[in-house]
Design a protein around this motif. Structure first.
Motif, PDB file in Angstrom:
ATOM      1  N   ARG A  54      -0.598  -1.469  14.741  1.00 55.96           N
ATOM      2  CA  ARG A  54      -1.996  -1.655  14.356  1.00 55.96           C
ATOM      3  C   ARG A  54      -2.329  -0.766  13.167  1.00 55.96           C
ATOM      4  N   GLN A  55      -3.046  -1.316  12.209  1.00 60.96           N
ATOM      5  CA  GLN A  55      -3.450  -0.538  11.052  1.00 60.96           C
ATOM      6  C   GLN A  55      -4.549   0.440  11.455  1.00 60.96           C
ATOM      7  N   VAL A  56      -4.396   1.697  11.012  1.00 59.85           N
ATOM      8  CA  VAL A  56      -5.366   2.732  11.362  1.00 59.85           C
ATOM      9  C   VAL A  56      -5.944   3.420  10.129  1.00 59.85           C
ATOM     10  N   ALA A  57      -5.448   3.082   8.936  1.00 65.22           N
ATOM     11  CA  ALA A  57      -5.965   3.696   7.711  1.00 65.22           C
ATOM     12  C   ALA A  57      -5.579   2.835   6.517  1.00 65.22           C
ATOM     13  N   TYR A  58      -6.286   3.080   5.402  1.00 67.62           N
ATOM     14  CA  TYR A  58      -6.073   2.281   4.202  1.00 67.62           C
ATOM     15  C   TYR A  58      -6.455   3.092   2.967  1.00 67.62           C
ATOM     16  N   ALA A  59      -5.771   2.829   1.886  1.00 64.17           N
ATOM     17  CA  ALA A  59      -6.151   3.331   0.557  1.00 64.17           C
ATOM     18  C   ALA A  59      -5.620   2.330  -0.456  1.00 64.17           C
ATOM     19  N   ARG A  60      -6.250   2.325  -1.623  1.00 60.45           N
ATOM     20  CA  ARG A  60      -5.722   1.479  -2.685  1.00 60.45           C
ATOM     21  C   ARG A  60      -5.832   2.209  -4.009  1.00 60.45           C
ATOM     22  N   VAL A  61      -5.006   1.739  -4.948  1.00 61.06           N
ATOM     23  CA  VAL A  61      -4.949   2.344  -6.271  1.00 61.06           C
ATOM     24  C   VAL A  61      -5.076   1.241  -7.310  1.00 61.06           C
ATOM     25  N   ARG A  83      -5.707  13.904  12.107  1.00 60.70           N
ATOM     26  CA  ARG A  83      -4.272  13.910  12.427  1.00 60.70           C
ATOM     27  C   ARG A  83      -3.390  13.936  11.182  1.00 60.70           C
ATOM     28  N   GLY A  84      -4.006  14.160  10.012  1.00 58.26           N
ATOM     29  CA  GLY A  84      -3.232  14.235   8.772  1.00 58.26           C
ATOM     30  C   GLY A  84      -2.904  12.898   8.147  1.00 58.26           C
ATOM     31  N   ILE A  85      -3.491  11.831   8.658  1.00 58.40           N
ATOM     32  CA  ILE A  85      -3.180  10.498   8.127  1.00 58.40           C
ATOM     33  C   ILE A  85      -3.691  10.342   6.702  1.00 58.40           C
ATOM     34  N   GLY A  86      -4.888  10.808   6.425  1.00 62.77           N
ATOM     35  CA  GLY A  86      -5.426  10.730   5.067  1.00 62.77           C
ATOM     36  C   GLY A  86      -4.533  11.459   4.080  1.00 62.77           C
ATOM     37  N   ARG A  87      -4.049  12.620   4.476  1.00 57.68           N
ATOM     38  CA  ARG A  87      -3.141  13.373   3.607  1.00 57.68           C
ATOM     39  C   ARG A  87      -1.848  12.597   3.360  1.00 57.68           C
ATOM     40  N   ARG A  88      -1.352  11.923   4.380  1.00 54.18           N
ATOM     41  CA  ARG A  88      -0.135  11.119   4.199  1.00 54.18           C
ATOM     42  C   ARG A  88      -0.375   9.962   3.241  1.00 54.18           C
ATOM     43  N   LEU A  89      -1.552   9.337   3.322  1.00 45.34           N
ATOM     44  CA  LEU A  89      -1.874   8.265   2.386  1.00 45.34           C
ATOM     45  C   LEU A  89      -1.896   8.799   0.955  1.00 45.34           C
ATOM     46  N   VAL A  90      -2.584   9.932   0.757  1.00 42.46           N
ATOM     47  CA  VAL A  90      -2.699  10.506  -0.587  1.00 42.46           C
ATOM     48  C   VAL A  90      -1.332  10.961  -1.090  1.00 42.46           C
ATOM     49  N   ALA A  91      -0.507  11.513  -0.221  1.00 44.70           N
ATOM     50  CA  ALA A  91       0.844  11.919  -0.622  1.00 44.70           C
ATOM     51  C   ALA A  91       1.653  10.711  -1.089  1.00 44.70           C
ATOM     52  N   THR A  92       1.527   9.607  -0.386  1.00 42.54           N
ATOM     53  CA  THR A  92       2.232   8.381  -0.779  1.00 42.54           C
ATOM     54  C   THR A  92       1.730   7.890  -2.127  1.00 42.54           C
ATOM     55  N   VAL A  93       0.428   7.907  -2.323  1.00 38.88           N
ATOM     56  CA  VAL A  93      -0.143   7.496  -3.604  1.00 38.88           C
ATOM     57  C   VAL A  93       0.373   8.404  -4.722  1.00 38.88           C
ATOM     58  N   ALA A  94       0.327   9.714  -4.510  1.00 41.90           N
ATOM     59  CA  ALA A  94       0.784  10.661  -5.535  1.00 41.90           C
ATOM     60  C   ALA A  94       2.249  10.401  -5.892  1.00 41.90           C
ATOM     61  N   GLU A  95       3.057  10.152  -4.899  1.00 37.84           N
ATOM     62  CA  GLU A  95       4.475   9.860  -5.141  1.00 37.84           C
ATOM     63  C   GLU A  95       4.640   8.590  -5.972  1.00 37.84           C
ATOM     64  N   ARG A  96       3.906   7.554  -5.609  1.00 35.92           N
ATOM     65  CA  ARG A  96       4.022   6.276  -6.330  1.00 35.92           C
ATOM     66  C   ARG A  96       3.580   6.405  -7.786  1.00 35.92           C
ATOM     67  N   VAL A  97       2.428   7.042  -8.038  1.00 34.55           N
ATOM     68  CA  VAL A  97       1.960   7.138  -9.419  1.00 34.55           C
ATOM     69  C   VAL A  97       2.844   8.079 -10.233  1.00 34.55           C
ATOM     70  N   ASP A  98       3.385   9.119  -9.597  1.00 33.63           N
ATOM     71  CA  ASP A  98       4.318  10.000 -10.301  1.00 33.63           C
ATOM     72  C   ASP A  98       5.584   9.244 -10.702  1.00 33.63           C
ATOM     73  N   GLU A  99       6.077   8.388  -9.815  1.00 38.61           N
ATOM     74  CA  GLU A  99       7.271   7.575 -10.132  1.00 38.61           C
ATOM     75  C   GLU A  99       7.023   6.660 -11.320  1.00 38.61           C
ATOM     76  N   MET A 100       5.782   6.200 -11.480  1.00 41.05           N
ATOM     77  CA  MET A 100       5.429   5.324 -12.598  1.00 41.05           C
ATOM     78  C   MET A 100       5.226   6.103 -13.890  1.00 41.05           C
ATOM     79  N   GLY A 101       5.162   7.412 -13.802  1.00 38.43           N
ATOM     80  CA  GLY A 101       4.934   8.224 -14.989  1.00 38.43           C
ATOM     81  C   GLY A 101       3.471   8.304 -15.393  1.00 38.43           C
ATOM     82  N   ILE A 102       2.580   7.942 -14.495  1.00 34.65           N
ATOM     83  CA  ILE A 102       1.149   7.977 -14.792  1.00 34.65           C
ATOM     84  C   ILE A 102       0.694   9.430 -14.883  1.00 34.65           C
ATOM     85  N   ARG A 103      -0.009   9.736 -15.963  1.00 30.74           N
ATOM     86  CA  ARG A 103      -0.413  11.115 -16.217  1.00 30.74           C
ATOM     87  C   ARG A 103      -1.856  11.413 -15.829  1.00 30.74           C
ATOM     88  N   ARG A 104      -2.639  10.395 -15.520  1.00 33.28           N
ATOM     89  CA  ARG A 104      -4.034  10.632 -15.158  1.00 33.28           C
ATOM     90  C   ARG A 104      -4.415   9.728 -13.990  1.00 33.28           C
TER      91      ARG A 104
END
Length: 137
Positions: A54-61, A83-104
């Motif tokens: 079941r989905q319990v959280a969401y974020a989009r970029v 429970r740290g779920i929001g932090r996990r979402l933001v960590a995933t986002v940060a990882e994805r945008v860093d992999e793309m080379g996005i600077r802002r």
């Protein structure tokens, strides 16, 4: 409880995301189901799912995949907060945008500055440079 982070749009329960955003998220109250779906289709999506799937959280970029990203619609179901779920979402986002080379990467928040600060977010260096356009009434 363990949570799985997924990024495939087909895994997202957009009816549930719509319910969360349109009824409980101060920035999206009243948003239509159609708007939620269209936004998701044109964004990177991140969801957290409990052990039963079941989905319990969401974020989009919103991003051009090269230079700019905007993190938005970060929402954790009320029963799963703290429970740290929001932090996990933001960590995933940060990882994805860093992999793309996005600077802002930008975001706007009323109440979660400390969560985002842990991932390098801070105030605009010069807010006088930024402008916003809203359509005429």
């Amino acid at each position: 409880m363990t949570y799985e982070i997924r990024t495939d749009l087909t895994d997202m329960d957009l009816d549930l995301v719509h319910e969360w955003l349109s009824t409980d998220a101060y920035w999206a109250l009243g948003r239509t189901r159609e708007a939620v779906g269209t936004a998701a289709e044109h964004s990177l999506n991140v969801g957290a799912f409990d052990g039963e799937g079941r989905q319990v959280a969401y974020a989009r970029v919103v991003t051009d995949h090269a230079n700019f990203a905007w993190l938005c619609d970060v929402y954790v179901d009320r029963d799963h907060r703290g429970r740290g779920i929001g932090r996990r979402l933001v960590a995933t986002v940060a990882e994805r945008v860093d992999e793309m080379g996005i600077r802002r990467t930008l975001l706007a928040t009323q109440d979660a500055h400390e969560v985002y600060a842990g991932f390098g977010f801070g105030p605009l260096p010069d807010p006088t440079m930024w402008m916003v356009r809203t359509p005429p009434a």
